[in-house]
Design an enzyme around this catalytic site. Structure first.
Site, PDB file in Angstrom:
ATOM      1  N   ALA A  63     -49.218  25.298  -7.442  1.00 53.83           N
ATOM      2  CA  ALA A  63     -50.180  24.072  -7.870  1.00 53.83           C
ATOM      3  C   ALA A  63     -49.393  23.499  -9.211  1.00 53.83           C
ATOM      4  O   ALA A  63     -48.853  24.255  -9.807  1.00 53.83           O
ATOM      5  CB  ALA A  63     -51.573  24.663  -8.173  1.00 53.83           C
ATOM      6  N   GLY A 102     -49.657  28.694  -4.990  1.00 55.30           N
ATOM      7  CA  GLY A 102     -49.938  27.717  -3.963  1.00 55.30           C
ATOM      8  C   GLY A 102     -48.826  27.660  -2.935  1.00 55.30           C
ATOM      9  O   GLY A 102     -48.766  27.252  -1.749  1.00 55.30           O
ATOM     10  N   GLU A 105     -48.940  30.741  -0.818  1.00 61.93           N
ATOM     11  CA  GLU A 105     -49.668  30.259   0.265  1.00 61.93           C
ATOM     12  C   GLU A 105     -49.520  29.272   1.254  1.00 61.93           C
ATOM     13  O   GLU A 105     -49.849  29.456   2.256  1.00 61.93           O
ATOM     14  CB  GLU A 105     -51.097  29.721  -0.670  1.00 61.93           C
ATOM     15  CG  GLU A 105     -51.529  30.704  -1.862  1.00 61.93           C
ATOM     16  CD  GLU A 105     -52.635  30.295  -2.356  1.00 61.93           C
ATOM     17  OE1 GLU A 105     -52.484  29.453  -3.220  1.00 61.93           O
ATOM     18  OE2 GLU A 105     -54.008  30.710  -1.984  1.00 61.93           O
ATOM     19  N   GLU A 125     -51.762  33.502 -10.299  1.00 60.47           N
ATOM     20  CA  GLU A 125     -52.754  32.892 -10.620  1.00 60.47           C
ATOM     21  C   GLU A 125     -53.358  33.440 -11.377  1.00 60.47           C
ATOM     22  O   GLU A 125     -54.229  33.023 -12.558  1.00 60.47           O
ATOM     23  CB  GLU A 125     -53.776  32.270  -9.238  1.00 60.47           C
ATOM     24  CG  GLU A 125     -53.151  31.327  -8.370  1.00 60.47           C
ATOM     25  CD  GLU A 125     -52.250  31.694  -7.236  1.00 60.47           C
ATOM     26  OE1 GLU A 125     -51.665  32.987  -7.419  1.00 60.47           O
ATOM     27  OE2 GLU A 125     -51.881  30.904  -6.255  1.00 60.47           O
TER      28      GLU A 125
END
Ligand code: 3H9
Length: 704
Positions: A63, A102, A105, A125
């Site tokens: 992110a 992310g 992910e 994270e």
């Protein structure tokens, strides 16, 4: 297609390229681009398979951290990942450099994964106060099992490609060469063989429910101790529980609820502040004008605790080290100190005998300064005495190469004076390591008046080599960290004499988030060291200043802390955790009586408020004096050298969170009791008057 996401058809394979330097962070433009690209691939009959890859330094660092705290714009990354996983053609993620947060992910939502050698994969994270929020908490455990997934998510560590393959996180490691070409070839082979999409949400890593729950319980058992006060690790465990017990879609909902709770929390704000501060400390005025001098061979003068720790830090970074001591016995002791560190690593199987031998082959010793004639840099770590240090620098001046950097590890002496005593003051700098020097991350780089910019730049480059966090500090007694420490320790001792116990003060600060309170820390580092510092300051101390003798009284009894079996706490039979000591409490009571002080009660909150007020007030003075460049430099110093909880961002960030007006009001209240100690910093008063906070000063300065 947005510019940051490209799409092209290659041999029937839709190649989606992330192209958003420096790290392909998944900001709104990338998310939109990805969503469009997947939809386009799905709708195009010519497409037999899809490959997602990134250009530049890596696949994706996750992110876009800069977006946190702003209005959230759709699509979420979770929705993008859902679309990727739902794709009816095989989707291959081709990873290189890094696939983090992310980014990983997204790769987990793809159906197959190939990684270049050297790729680092992880879900970091937790280090930002978050849990993976794009399906990672649900897909990862299904793919690699609860135990390995919890390990990765709770540590936030990066796994290498080899480990990722062994865990089942990726399917293959690419051979050296063109990664994209290999991924496209694999995509073609998969579609030719009729391989279906293989979805992580259907993987069977949690099939053994009892074993998965047992792994979760084991992980949970350690959380309270390891992550005291933090929220995200607990939400990670909750999300994994949902993964074990509930269908995938339900699990995603549980993950989302936990993620939203974390993203809006002050802990996330504190940790993201710390993340950027740790990078911005490297932006210094000298970066523009100074090119670092190359450093390969380093001299260390002194083989005591500091000298040997510094030698280990340098050796661990692959440098060649020569230790100089005054005689053969002292040198042998210094060499033993270094050797012991590696012996312990071998004994605990963290190092092989072969690696130890290879490291120590770069380590030599000498009893004459002539051995340093060819060194690129010399760090002096001898006894803290101006005359002794000047003597050492005179020798270095005489013998060292003209382009050598000459550093002192002093923790309080005037480096301007040391520099001025030799013929090349421009080459002299302070490198203030923290003990144990091979472990502690902070390196204060103390910049004397006459130093050349390239010498400062060399200090920062050395910190990078040593994987340390450098902070630029000006010359004053204690530089940034110890100067502030001295003042907040004083505030604690005032409370001690006024009625709080050392145990209450420690507990209150440990509950605040410090790993150890000030008295436990004093016992660990040794009371004799701060006793010596107090004696040194006695001559220059303002005679009107309050002086608390309690720590001196302990030292007079030989109670220096752990190393003598007692200090503020008792350590019977070499125990590492101290026991409360009634004799210490009696001694404090007697001292109060002697001074005519009627003890009063403090709440834990009052303890923390006074301690923090003293810390922040002195920190504001450090800023005002130009000793620290920006508030963020103080934050990084206190987090990495003094145990301030990182999840609070640092003391200046914490002060902004509490509100500077409230903090100043506290100081003004305390000032009524002791106007000399509690003089409000003019900089703090000015900020409050202007309605600004410390972060205003962070934004205002740029030294890039
Ligand atoms: C997440 O993914 C949440 C999801 O689960 C949920 C929804 C998707 N964003 O460190 P460097 C910048 S949370 C924005 O100096 P290195 C960095 O500030 C995220 N910017 O290089 C710097 O900028 P500048 C989980 C980022 O080689 C430049 O890139 N991901 C981001 O020493 C170079 O960085 C993480 O926690 C980012 N995500 O280390 C990974 N990452 O040049 C965080 C970096 O202007 N990042 N920048 O100063 C890292 O750990 C390291 O930066 C990395 C590179 C290992 C990638």
């Amino acid at each position: 297609m947005t510019a940051v996401v490209q799409q092209a058809l290659r041999d029937g394979v839709s190649v989606i390229t992330l192209e958003d330097p420096p790290v392909n962070a998944l900001g709104i433009a990338v998310r939109r681009g990805l969503a469009q690209a997947i939809a386009a691939a799905q709708a195009d009959d010519r497409v037999r398979a899809v490959v997602i890859h990134g250009t530049g330094r890596g696949f994706s660092a996750g992110a876009d951290i800069r977006e946190f705290g702003r209005a959230r714009e759709q699509p979420w990354m979770g929705e993008v990942c859902q679309a990727v996983e739902a794709c009816t053609r095989p989707v291959i993620a081709a990873l290189h450099g890094m696939a983090l947060g992310g980014g990983l992910e997204l790769a987990l939502a793809a159906h197959y994964r190939i990684a270049a050698p050297g790729t680092r994969l992880g879900l970091p994270e937790v280090q930002l106060g978050l849990l993976p929020g794009a399906g990672g908490t649900q897909r990862l455990p299904r793919l690699i099992g609860a135990s390995a997934a919890l390990d990765l998510m709770l540590s936030g560590r990066h796994a290498g490609a080899g480990e990722a393959l062994a865990l089942g996180l990726i399917d293959r490691i690419a051979v050296e060469g063109d990664l994209l070409e290999q991924a496209v070839a694999w995509a073609n082979a998969l579609s030719a063989s009729g391989a279906p999409p293989r979805r992580s949400c259907e993987a069977q890593g949690l099939a053994d429910r009892a074993a998965s729950l047992a792994a979760l319980e084991t992980a949970r058992a350690g959380l309270a101790r390891k992550f005291r006060g933090q929220v995200a690790p607990f939400r990670i465990a909750d999300a994994v529980q949902a993964a074990i017990e509930q269908p995938f879609e339900e699990g995603l909902r549980a993950e989302r609820a936990g993620f939203l709770q974390c993203i809006d929390s002050p802990q996330r704000e504190g940790l993201v502040h710390a993340f950027f501060a740790e990078r911005r400390v490297r932006q210094i005025p000298e970066a523009r004008s100074g090119t670092p001098r190359p450093v390969r061979t380093v001299g260390v003068i002194g083989g005591g605790t500091m000298g040997s720790g510094i030698a280990v830090a340098l050796l661990d970074a692959g440098l060649h080290v020569t230790m100089v001591e005054r005689d053969a016995d002292s040198l042998a002791r210094g060499q033993r100190n270094v050797g012991k560190v590696y012996d312990r690593l071998v004994a605990s199987r963290r190092l092989t005998e072969g690696d130890k031998a290879a490291t120590l082959a770069r380590f030599t010793g000498a009893t004459a300064y002539e051995a340093l004639a060819q060194a690129d840099l010399v760090v002096e770590a001898v006894f803290e005495d101006m005359a002794v240090k000047k003597g050492v620098f005179a020798e270095l001046d005489r013998l060292c190469r003209r382009d050598a950097v000459l550093a002192t590890n002093t923790s309080f002496l005037d480096i301007d004076e040391i520099a001025a005593s030799i013929s090349r003051p421009q080459d002299v700098i302070g490198l203030h390591f923290f003990s144990p020097a091979n472990i502690m991350k902070l390196l204060e780089i103390v910049v004397p008046r006459q130093v050349a910019p390239d010498v400062v730049a060399t200090g920062f480059a050395l910190a990078d080599t040593l994987r340390k966090v450098p902070v630029r500090a000006g010359v004053c007694d204690g530089f940034i960290g110890n100067r502030i420490l001295y003042v907040y320790r004083e505030a604690a001792s005032h409370m001690l004499e006024d009625g709080a116990s050392p145990y209450q003060i420690d507990q209150a600060l440990e509950d605040f988030g410090y790993a150890m309170g000030p008295y436990r820390t004093a016992d660990l580092t040794g009371g004799d060291i701060s006793w010596a510092a107090r004696k040194r300051k006695a001559a220059t101390r303002d005679p009107r200043a309050r002086y608390v003798r309690i720590a001196d009284l302990l030292c007079e009894r030989g109670w220096f802390g752990q190393k003598t079996g007692r200090g503020f706490y008792q350590y019977p039979d070499g125990a590492r955790t101290g026991r409360h000591d009634p004799e210490v409490l009696a001694l404090i009571d007697a001292e109060r009586a002697e001074r005519g002080i009627r003890p009063r009660a403090f709440t834990d909150e009052q303890v923390v408020r006074r301690y923090m007020a003293a810390l922040v007030n002195e920190a504001a003075k450090v800023l005002q004096d130009g000793i620290a460049l920006r508030p963020l430099d103080i934050d990084v110093t206190m987090v990495h050298g003094y145990g301030f909880p990182r999840w609070r961002g640092g003391p200046m960030k914490y002060a902004d969170t509490v509100g500077l007006a409230a903090l100043l009001a506290d100081i003004r209240e305390y000032e009524k009791e002791d106007p000399l100690f509690w003089q409000p910093a003019p900089l703090l008063v000015g900020l409050v008057q202007r309605g600004q906070d410390f972060d205003t000063l962070n934004q205002g300065s740029s030294h890039a």
